[in-house]
Design a protein around this motif. Structure first.
Motif, mmCIF file in Angstrom:
data_model
loop_
_atom_site.group_PDB
_atom_site.id
_atom_site.type_symbol
_atom_site.label_atom_id
_atom_site.label_comp_id
_atom_site.label_asym_id
_atom_site.label_seq_id
_atom_site.Cartn_x
_atom_site.Cartn_y
_atom_site.Cartn_z
ATOM 1 N N TYR A 1 2.378 8.204 -7.148
ATOM 2 C CA TYR A 1 1.955 7.275 -6.116
ATOM 3 C C TYR A 1 0.892 6.340 -6.636
ATOM 4 C CZ TYR A 1 -0.188 5.274 -2.050
ATOM 5 O OH TYR A 1 -0.706 4.399 -1.153
ATOM 6 N N GLN B 1 -0.804 2.143 -5.662
ATOM 7 C CA GLN B 1 -0.671 0.861 -4.984
ATOM 8 C C GLN B 1 -0.265 -0.228 -5.951
ATOM 9 O OE1 GLN B 1 -0.704 0.041 -1.855
ATOM 10 N NE2 GLN B 1 -1.105 2.101 -1.138
ATOM 11 N N SER C 1 2.177 -1.662 -9.186
ATOM 12 C CA SER C 1 3.570 -1.523 -9.563
ATOM 13 C C SER C 1 3.710 -0.423 -10.605
ATOM 14 C CB SER C 1 4.082 -2.856 -10.130
ATOM 15 O OG SER C 1 5.425 -2.733 -10.508
ATOM 16 N N ASP D 1 3.160 1.462 -0.347
ATOM 17 C CA ASP D 1 2.986 0.456 -1.397
ATOM 18 C C ASP D 1 3.509 -0.902 -0.938
ATOM 19 O OD1 ASP D 1 1.987 2.427 -2.960
ATOM 20 O OD2 ASP D 1 3.591 2.408 -4.453
ATOM 21 N N THR D 2 2.806 -1.931 -1.333
ATOM 22 C CA THR D 2 3.286 -3.293 -1.069
ATOM 23 C C THR D 2 3.949 -3.898 -2.295
ATOM 24 O OG1 THR D 2 1.104 -4.163 -1.660
ATOM 25 C CG2 THR D 2 1.513 -3.698 0.668
ATOM 26 N N LEU D 3 3.756 -3.277 -3.465
ATOM 27 C CA LEU D 3 4.381 -3.738 -4.698
ATOM 28 C C LEU D 3 5.469 -2.760 -5.117
ATOM 29 C CD1 LEU D 3 1.194 -4.790 -6.741
ATOM 30 C CD2 LEU D 3 2.793 -6.282 -5.501
ATOM 31 N N PRO D 4 6.525 -3.251 -5.763
ATOM 32 C CA PRO D 4 7.626 -2.365 -6.146
ATOM 33 C C PRO D 4 7.283 -1.498 -7.354
ATOM 34 C CG PRO D 4 8.038 -4.568 -6.963
ATOM 35 C CD PRO D 4 6.792 -4.663 -6.114
ATOM 36 N N SER D 5 7.960 -0.380 -7.447
ATOM 37 C CA SER D 5 7.917 0.470 -8.630
ATOM 38 C C SER D 5 9.296 0.447 -9.278
ATOM 39 C CB SER D 5 7.538 1.900 -8.256
ATOM 40 O OG SER D 5 6.237 1.954 -7.711
ATOM 41 N N TYR E 1 9.957 1.076 -3.240
ATOM 42 C CA TYR E 1 8.594 0.932 -2.738
ATOM 43 C C TYR E 1 8.121 2.310 -2.267
ATOM 44 C CZ TYR E 1 9.213 -4.102 -2.905
ATOM 45 O OH TYR E 1 9.426 -5.391 -3.343
ATOM 46 N N SER E 2 7.156 2.852 -2.964
ATOM 47 C CA SER E 2 6.740 4.223 -2.740
ATOM 48 C C SER E 2 5.609 4.309 -1.713
ATOM 49 C CB SER E 2 6.308 4.854 -4.066
ATOM 50 O OG SER E 2 6.122 6.238 -3.928
ATOM 51 N N HIS F 1 12.550 1.518 0.834
ATOM 52 C CA HIS F 1 11.118 1.451 1.113
ATOM 53 C C HIS F 1 10.682 2.751 1.769
ATOM 54 C CE1 HIS F 1 10.380 -3.051 0.715
ATOM 55 N NE2 HIS F 1 11.688 -2.925 0.512
ATOM 56 N N THR G 1 8.920 4.468 4.435
ATOM 57 C CA THR G 1 8.549 4.043 5.785
ATOM 58 C C THR G 1 8.211 5.277 6.616
ATOM 59 O OG1 THR G 1 10.822 4.210 6.565
ATOM 60 C CG2 THR G 1 10.123 2.075 5.665
#
Length: 341
Positions: free
Chosen positions: A31, A33, A35, A268-272, A294-295, A319, A321
């Protein structure tokens, strides 16, 4: 010579678990925040055990087994019992320690508990210098007492024997004796690992054995304090049994509902990114799958304990959610067994 070898039955058992746990650890998402980029290479061959790796998912959504009282008798354990039966009338020493350890574990596996107990007590009470004290294994060098940053560990035959005695007493429902042997194993004959995988394997086993003792002694509060924080990450039948003893079906259902309502989310707002490269044995071709997701994590209060859920098992393009974490909670074996009430 036997004393130049790591305890074979212990080593092979732990090696199989290490392979399993390493797969789980390396496939679990981290995890952040920021990428995240992670890659995995897999050779498509038949593994020595059944593993289902989904290459359209960012991880392997897996609940660790949580039962350290299974005995698993086999042709091999029967063979060891026959081959080393003469050691039942021998004392342990530096020349037979490897065979002695193999016989103890084989007797345990074959449910020959009285004989296994007899040998374990001989180990604990041995006056042989080899059995008194700690053995050091550092960076693959037997006897190196330097505790290095990673891969070092200590071993003590008496720790192994006390753990087996703990399990024997649990099988025989002698819970006070089991607890005392466990305390001796951990405090009088401690062993340690700097490798994270072995450390967590050891912790899980100790947690299970302590919880089994507490349950047998009706110390239910201690069981839940010990096990609830990780109850969603492993197949935890002990906590389920204890909760069913302490709460009515309606109270359990209410607690599960309140846990969902208490969930807080950190998304997260940024992709992994997860890269999975496969080398197929059929044509030796290399294929790489790129998984973007998106984690996040969620926390909730369950039976008065703070629980964290991660986003393991999240799929390509998905995502994390609120609905994802609710679904993950409800799919856990812990929830399923309590909800069946």
């Amino acid at each position: 010579m036997d004393n130049c070898l790591i305890h074979f039955p212990v080593f092979m058992y732990r090696l199989r678990l290490v392979i399993l746990v390493c797969l789980w650890c390396h496939l679990a998402p981290v995890y952040s925040q920021d990428s995240l980029s992670f890659s995995l290479k897999v050779i498509e061959e038949s593994p020595p055990f059944s593993v289902d790796i989904n290459t359209t998912s960012s991880s392997w959504d897996f609940q660790m087994p949580f039962d350290y009282l299974s005995q698993s008798p086999s042709k091999e354990t029967k063979k060891v019992c026959r081959k080393y039966n003469y050691l039942l009338h021998k004392e342990p020493d530096s020349l037979n320690d490897q065979r002695y350890s193999q016989l103890i574990y084989a007797l345990w596996a074959e449910d020959r508990l009285e004989e296994a107990e007899k040998l374990c007590l001989k180990v604990i009470h041995s006056s042989d210098p080899y059995y008194i004290g700690i053995h050091y294994y550092s960076a693959g060098i037997i006897g190196d007492t330097t505790i290095r940053a990673y891969g070092s560990f200590t071993a003590d035959h008496r720790n192994d024997a006390a753990i087996i005695l703990t399990k024997i007493c649990l099988k025989q429902k002698k819970f006070k004796e089991a607890y005392q042997y466990l305390e001796d194993a951990i405090k009088k004959y401690p062993v340690s690992y700097t490798c994270g995988t072995y450390f967590w394997m050891q912790k899980n086993e100790y947690d299970f054995l302590y919880a089994s003792c507490y349950e047998g002694l009706s110390q239910y509060k201690q069981v839940l304090e010990l096990l609830l924080p990780e109850c969603l990450n492993r197949h935890d039948e002990i906590s389920v049994r204890v909760i069913k003893k302490l709460f009515t079906p309606k109270a359990i259902a209410d607690s599960l509902q309140k846990a969902e309502q208490s969930m807080q989310f950190f998304l997260d707002t940024l992709p992994s990114y997860f890269y999975s490269t496969h080398f197929a044995t059929s044509d030796n071709a290399e294929r790489t799958d790129t998984i973007i997701f998106y984690s996040g994590v969620a926390t909730m209060t369950l039976f008065g304990t703070s629980i964290q859920l991660d986003a393991s098992g999240i799929k390509n393009g998905e995502h994390a959610t609120r609905e994802y974490f609710i679904r993950k909670f409800r799919k856990s074996s812990f929830y399923d067994e309590l909800d069946s009430e």
